[in-house]
Write an enzyme that holds these catalytic residues in place. Sequence first.
Site: not given
Ligand SMILES: [Zn+2]
Length: 275
Positions: A160-161, A164, A194
Amino acid sequence: MQTRHLPRRARVFHLISDRQSVLCTFLLMASICAVGCDDRPRGQGPGHREQPLALSPAQELQIGREAFHEILERTPPLTGGPDLERVTRVSQRIAKAAQIEPLQREINLRLADYEFEWEYCVLKNDQVNAFCLPGGKIVVLTGLMRTIQTDDQLAAVIAHEVAHALAHHASERVARERTIGHGLLSLSYNRKQESEADHIGIFLMTFAGYDPQQAVVLWQKMMNAGQNQVHLPEFLSDHPNDGRRMEQLQAWVAPARAAKKALDEGRVAPAVQHR
Ligand SMILES: [Zn+2]
């Protein structure tokens, strides 16, 4: 996308919460996690959505380097042990999966002119958090390591990170805040980021060989752990609604597994010629 793996640094530094530093922006981004992506395809950004960017590839790399250096100056990273081994092992697999061309193409990631210098560190800090700076600097806090139970769950957070960073979300936030400020519209875009990081992250972890169902298990666990905290209504929050986030994550598990299976079986379209 060029990729370089640099040696882990073992330097002494302190603290993570300096509000004056650019680092704070990224920590803040890293702490906001949620759902909600419905842009129609029309631009050059991830998912062919419109995406203004404020930073050049060289600027992203430089900001990532400087922020990471600042973090390492302030807080001593772990120099060995099972947490660092686990973070390194999982991060390397996620970074490798990020180079899979059919995956980049499917998501429409803009990576051709970008360089990623992957580095990984673990900091002793009780916050349940992790983040990836632009240019591929992955930072995991020991508070998160106490929460996750398996490599699959750690992969869910790191993917997830990393998503980004791959999707240039920091650069996009700077661009959007220059034009629309910090109002409700800005929050709406943050929620989209997100959701997008969740979406990309599920595919990334799956392509790295991890079980995407564990992302659902982990986020559900974290949601339950935070159930006594006060929550803003979704329209006032950077976080998408927790229940909606779970639904979306679950809905992406099967397509991610199917895409990985297709790749493993050679059932992918030939690469498009880029420029
Ligand atoms: Zn996030």
